[in-house]
Enzyme design. Structure first.
Site, PDB file in Angstrom:
ATOM      1  N   ASP B  11       0.861  -1.187   0.000  1.00 13.19           N
ATOM      2  CA  ASP B  11       0.000   0.000   0.000  1.00 13.19           C
ATOM      3  C   ASP B  11       0.894   1.231   0.000  1.00 13.19           C
ATOM      4  O   ASP B  11       1.834   1.336   0.799  1.00 13.19           O
ATOM      5  CB  ASP B  11      -0.891   0.014   1.248  1.00 13.19           C
ATOM      6  CG  ASP B  11      -2.041  -0.974   1.126  1.00 13.19           C
ATOM      7  OD1 ASP B  11      -2.247  -1.499   0.014  1.00 13.19           O
ATOM      8  OD2 ASP B  11      -2.717  -1.224   2.142  1.00 13.19           O
ATOM      9  N   ASP B 130     -14.072  -6.367  -5.192  1.00 11.03           N
ATOM     10  CA  ASP B 130     -14.201  -6.524  -3.738  1.00 11.03           C
ATOM     11  C   ASP B 130     -15.558  -7.152  -3.458  1.00 11.03           C
ATOM     12  O   ASP B 130     -16.588  -6.587  -3.824  1.00 11.03           O
ATOM     13  CB  ASP B 130     -14.107  -5.163  -3.041  1.00 11.03           C
ATOM     14  CG  ASP B 130     -12.714  -4.554  -3.145  1.00 11.03           C
ATOM     15  OD1 ASP B 130     -11.755  -5.294  -3.459  1.00 11.03           O
ATOM     16  OD2 ASP B 130     -12.585  -3.335  -2.922  1.00 11.03           O
TER      17      ASP B 130
END
Lengths: 193, 250
Positions: B11, B130
């Site tokens: 990230d 997702d």
């Protein structure tokens, strides 16, 4: 040594430049005929779709130039397939430098063939010092079958050409520039040819 | 044989890795390039950089990062996070990214997938999905898992492939962060029903979880914190999978 990367706006040129930089080699990126002809080594990368890549080559008159070259030449990924006769991708007439067709993978398996796969039946100086079954990184949905011009095979699940050679034209289906230390070794072998 | 891929995910915020990475053997754990180089050396098959920067400077810092990663790292990498236009993708690929992943922008405007695939080729278009388990079944969520899109995960997966996706990154929000294992049922179901590779994400806690998800049909598996905190070191993980008859690059 003068290395020229053929520029036709369809390649992962920057990745190849960085891979050469990691080997301490510098290259020029060009679509200029004189520049390409004067090179000691020519690298021909490519990603994307066959018919649009052929159109881009024709727009730069590279379709007539490339077959006349006599110095060591390396096609990478789509750059390999463009050197072949004809591709089932968009029913495209390719450069017809290496007398091998390009076919679509069987519909029963996943495409793209994406990831690390073994290289086997290695031949030619391009693979000097590379061990049988070494891994390389592939991403492609079309393939060249195994013929007398095959200098490396891979299997998905049937054997196909991981690399081809015809006269001074070398070509690899996998990405030398993204295949770790083995890929770098193969690229160095090409520079040593 | 084509091997199963192990993919560490980093990230990124303002060009730096977030999530307090703990590594003794690197000088600057916040430097994405140094961490990426370590993972490549340890046997990572690919890397994913997920940019969570929210500022106007986002695009510039991300392009700079992509360029530095491509300069030093010799394995493929995917860049995702807030990509919504053909021009965004062009500059990332030109600077050395191999693939991009799109998520909310593809839900908002599914034509984007086809535009990217026809311009750059399906091989560089990963669609991230997702999904959450609901009483009715697996549904697609957007906005970091907060918004129910009304789409079924299976239907959306098939649609993105028809539109030109070359790969699916399937994250189970129900499993993410639990360390109890990947969502085996939906991962296997989608993997069997689409012709493109599927990356499983969310829930990895130990080596057995990777074995389970590969046996369920995933083509690749992604994880973040268990690699960053060295809870599951990459070399040992790959050795374990190889010993358990998974085709893996050692």
């Amino acid at each position: 040594m003068k290395i020229v990367i053929v520029d036709y706006k369809a390649g992962n040129v920057q990745s190849v430049l960085f891979a050469l930089e990691r080997l301490g080699a510098q290259a020029t990126v060009s679509s200029n005929a004189e520049e390409i002809k004067s090179a000691d080594k020519v690298i021909f990368p490519g990603v994307g779709e066959a018919s649009s890549a052929m159109r881009a080559l024709k727009a730069n008159n590279l379709d007539t130039l490339l077959p006349t070259l006599t110095q060591p030449f390396l096609g990478v990924c789509l750059g390999m397939q463009l050197l072949c006769q004809h591709s089932e991708e968009g029913d495209t007439e390719m450069l017809n430098i290496i007398p091998v067709p390009v076919r679509k993978f069987d519909a029963a398996i996943k495409v793209p063939h994406m990831g690390w796969n073994n290289l086997h039946h290695l031949k030619s100086g391009l693979f000097a010092g590379i061990k049988e079954d070494e891994y390389a990184y592939f991403v492609h949905s079309f393939y060249a079958p195994v013929t007398e011009h095959t200098i490396a095979q891979s299997s998905y699940p049937e054997p196909f050409s991981a690399a081809l050679q015809y006269k001074n034209f070398y070509a690899v289906q996998f990405h030398t520039e993204k295949s770790g230390p083995a890929g770098a070794h193969i690229l160095q072998n090409f520079l040593n040819l | 044989m084509l091997t199963k891929r192990i993919i560490p995910c980093l990230d990124i915020k303002n060009g730096r890795t977030v999530k307090g990475v703990r590594f003794e053997d690197i000088r600057d754990a916040g430097d994405p390039v140094e961490l990426a180089a370590l993972y490549a050396k340890q046997g990572a098959d690919e890397l994913v950089f997920l940019d969570i920067t929210a500022t106007n400077e986002k695009r510039k810092t991300l392009v700079e990062l992509v360029r530095e990663v491509a300069r030093y790292i010799d394995i493929p990498f995917t860049v995702g996070g807030g990509i919504s236009a053909v021009e965004d993708v062009e500059v990332l690929l030109q600077n050395g990214a191999d693939k991009v992943s799109v998520n909310s922008s593809a839900i908002h405007r599914p034509e984007l997938i086809t535009e990217l695939a026809s311009r750059f080729g399906s091989q560089c278009v990963t669609v991230a999905i997702d999904t959450k388990s609901t009483p009715e079944g697996w549904k697609v969520f957007s906005k970091a898992g907060t918004m129910d899109t009304g789409l079924w995960a299976m239907d959306w997966a098939k649609e993105v492939v028809e539109r030109g996706a070359g790969e699916i990154l399937l994250t189970s929000m129900s499993n993410d962060g639990t360390k109890n294992g990947f969502a085996l049922d939906i991962t296997g179901e989608i993997s069997r029903n689409v012709i493109v590779p599927v990356i499983a994400s969310g829930g990895a806690g130990n080596a057995q979880h990777f074995l389970d998800v590969f046996e369920a049909g995933a083509d690749a598996a992604l994880a973040a914190s268990i690699f960053h905190f060295q809870e599951v070191p990459l070399p040992g993980l790959k050795q374990f999978l190889a010993e358990n008859k998974i085709d893996i690059r050692i």
